[in-house]
Design a protein around this motif. Structure first.
Motif: not given
Length: 753
Positions: A630, A661, A701
């Motif tokens: 992330w 992401f 996710y």
């Protein structure tokens, strides 16, 4: 060579307590003045010429001299037991190296026995050609006589060697003085250069080199010497010096007295025909004395090497040979094995000798190359052992022999290896691979012995030198490696933290396991720390963690952390990542954020926090799955991506897929793709709505991922309420997810480096 102020050593238990002359000088000299002197020196001289034969003598004796220096340095720096060179090498380079070369030494000496018996047999056949059909029988009979002397005991063999030395001395005088009346400078000039057909000295060197390998015969008697520290250096150098002078005289006399073609065709017969006062039989007696005494020396030495291997019990079943017979501990089991090895070689070589028509087809010439190769590799390892001892610079390396320098050992090692590969490249490669295979196998068996060795000192000296060199090199992101300090109160309870640290490092960085013990008692910290450190080391050993454990005792975690961040380093190597677990109790939240700010802000280190420790487990093998990153900033993204890439290098994680992401910003996505392409890392990029909060979409996710990296910019807040809220929210939102690591980067790790 010997410091006279040292007290006399105790007598060797079970040994013969020979002195320098009987125990080292006599067997070494008789072994050097062996087959080559009588049977092959003239042959080498006829082919190579005077100048190049002297060069061969110089090179061969320099290798042996260097090995003598190395042996003397080692032998005067440690207690010397039975086993000769094997004992010395194993105590320097360790049991794996020592055993591999000990077996090589045993084989080389066992092969040298029939090699020299062959010389005696060939001399007898040359004197009485009618016996040639009985070549194998004569070979075996001579071997049986030597076996009898060795079986009776080393004292019998040594007494026999005194008689042999007397015979040999008379013989040398007879064959050296006999042809002097024919000496001429014209003949000397004619024999100066090599034959036109000789294009390389290597075959001649291979034939001659066994002449100067005899110093091992004296070293082999190490367990039977009264004072090996004194006897080995003195006896070795005196024997080598005597032999080199005699060989030098022989070569010069032969070059000035004999015809080149006669030296090639009749190298031994020339000596008998030109003997002083026609005493040709004394030359025959001398060659028998020389060859058989050399074989006797090796027959005494080889079983003692095997017995020493048995005493150390380094191989399955080899302990059988440790037992000795009688009060002098005679290695009779090993003697029987040597006889079993030698007998078929004597029969085989006897069959070849019965049909040999000239010197070049003689089994002696065939075997000399093999014997030379094995001795060269043995000498190379002896010199390597001395090199390691000297360059390791252990304070314990204090040899009484003062005339040694590591450069001598380096020359000896390089010269031996080069000579071996020049003599026979293919056979040398085979011999090298056999020794290397033995070493690797023994290392795999993880041999540990009670005795110490010099390897640790050698490694220490290299570390010392390389650390100073490393400190002078410029720091660059290209050389960034994860050097991780794992903080733990109870390592057994948080072992998964350690497992993941090792997964992230992939043996490309150093991992430290630091146990912090909270104690207000300032007394006896060292005494209380020692058992804790011992327990931590035992845990690392049991779990097979390749880490460096340490223990810090302090009144509170905060002070312990500051101690670690200030002192836990060996500049320029210091932890660049501090790894710890998420606080379990609410009262530790505020100090936790303070610690993160200290780690990243004050000390400029990276931080990794395992945020959901209770839901995590040890890293498992996966056939797929994803590693989720992330990404929020380039600094944090670079660090997380590098760590994820390192995880993929693990064989159990190779099939995993990286997913990155980040907010859906086309320019940002394009830039990240360019960065990944330049960094040669494959990853899927998933764009998200910029307005979506991370904690809301994370479970959606990444719930099926195997590992999750999350950048954690909120570490820097000083708002206590916000710290507590962040703690509770993350604790709740990450509870059911796979292992999630909060990452704070200091910007050192750069994907584009």
């Amino acid at each position: 060579m010997q410091n006279e102020n040292f007290s006399a050593p105790e007598e060797t238990p079970g040994g013969y307590n020979f002195g320098t002359f009987a125990g080292v000088y006599t067997p070494a000299l008789l072994t050097i003045l062996g087959l080559v002197m009588f049977m092959r020196t003239n042959f080498v001289l006829g082919n190579a010429g005077l100048f190049q034969t002297l060069l061969i003598l110089l090179v061969g004796s320099s290798i042996t001299l260097a090995t003598g220096f190395s042996i003397s340095a080692i032998a005067t720096n440690t207690d010397v037991g039975g086993g000769g060179a094997y004992y010395l090498i194993s105590r320097v380079l360790g049991p794996a190296f020592g055993t591999s070369i000990g077996l090589t030494l045993f084989v080389s000496q066992s092969l040298a026995i029939p090699f020299n018996i062959l010389g005696a047999t060939e001399a007898i056949i040359d004197g009485w050609p009618v016996l040639r059909p009985y070549f194998p029988l004569v070979n075996v009979a001579l071997g049986a006589i030597l076996f009898f002397f060795v079986w009776k005991g080393a004292d019998w063999a040594i007494r026999a060697q005194f008689f042999i030395m007397a015979v040999l001395g008379v013989s040398v005088i007879v064959f050296l003085a006999g042809p002097l009346g024919n000496f001429s400078l014209e003949n000397l000039r004619a024999n100066w250069g090599p034959l036109d057909t000789v294009h390389s000295l290597i075959p001649c060197f291979a034939i001659f080199f066994p002449a100067v390998t005899g110093i091992m015969a004296g070293v082999n008697m190490s367990g039977d010497l009264r004072d090996p520290h004194r006897s080995i250096p003195r006896g070795t150098f005196y024997a080598l010096g005597t032999a080199v002078v005699l060989y030098l005289i022989q070569i010069i006399i032969a070059a000035g007295c004999f015809n080149r073609q006669d030296m090639i065709a009749y190298p031994y017969v020339l000596l008998t025909k030109n003997a002083l006062f026609g005493l040709g039989f004394m030359v025959l007696a001398g060659v028998l004395a020389a060859t058989l005494s050399t074989a006797l020396g090796w027959m005494l030495g080889a079983p003692r090497v095997l017995q020493s291997l048995g005493v150390d019990n380094v191989l399955p079943g080899i302990g059988f040979f440790r037992a000795g017979a009688g009060p002098r501990n005679e290695p009779r089991r090993a003697i029987i094995l040597v006889a079993v090895i030698v007998l078929p070689i004597l029969i085989w070589s006897g069959m070849i000798g019965r049909n040999a028509s000239d010197t070049e087809s003689s089994p002696i010439t065939v075997m000399s190359e093999l014997v030379s190769l094995f001795f060269l590799f043995t000498y190379a390892i002896i010199n390597l052992a001395a090199f390691v001892e000297s360059l390791g610079a252990n304070p314990s390396f204090r040899p009484r022999f003062r005339f040694f320098h590591w450069g001598i050992a380096a020359y000896g090692t390089a010269a031996c290896v080069l000579a071996a590969f020049l003599i026979d490249l293919e056979l040398s490669i085979v011999a090298f691979l056999v020794i290397l295979g033995l070493y690797i196998w023994l290392r795999y068996r993880n041999l540990t012995m009670a005795y110490g060795d010099a390897r640790r000192g050698f490694v220490y000296s290299r570390i010392y030198s390389l650390l100073h060199q490393y400190a002078r090199l410029p720091l660059h992101p290209k050389n960034w490696r994860p050097t991780i300090a794992v903080l733990s109160g109870e390592p057994e309870e948080r072992s998964m933290l350690m497992e993941y640290a090792l997964l992230f490092s992939q043996r490309r960085g150093i991992v430290s396991l630091i146990q912090i013990v909270i104690s207000d008692d300032p007394h006896n910290i060292g005494e209380r720390r020692t058992p804790q450190l011992r327990r931590l080391r035992r845990l690392a050993r049991e779990r097979q963690w390749p880490v460096f454990p340490t223990v810090v005792i302090a009144p509170e975690f905060d002070s312990a952390l500051r101690i670690i961040l200030q002192s836990h380093s060996l500049d320029p190597i210091r932890p660049n990542i501090v790894m710890m677990g998420w606080p379990r109790r609410a009262e530790r939240v505020v100090p936790f954020f303070t610690h993160l700010q200290t780690i990243v802000g004050d000390f400029h280190r990276n931080a990794i926090v395992l945020a959901n420790e209770r839901s995590s487990a040890r890293p498992q093998r996966y056939d797929g799955g994803t590693i989720d990153i992330w990404w929020q900033t380039p600094e944090g993204g670079s660090l997380m991506t590098i760590l994820a890439y390192l995880v993929q290098l693990d064989r159990d994680w190779r099939k995993s897929v990286l997913r990155i992401f980040l907010p859906m910003n086309r320019e940002k996505v394009r830039r990240i793709r360019q960065v990944l392409d330049a960094a040669r890392i494959e990853a899927e990029i998933v764009g998200l709505d910029e307005e979506v909060r991370l904690r809301r979409v994370l479970p959606k996710y990444s719930s099926g991922a195997e590992l999750v990296f999350i950048e954690f910019p909120d570490y820097n807040t000083t708002d206590v309420r916000r710290q507590l809220v962040t703690h509770e929210l993350l604790k709740r939102d990450l509870a059911g997810l796979p292992p999630c690591f909060l990452v704070v980067s200091n910007g050192e790790a750069d994907l584009l480096a």
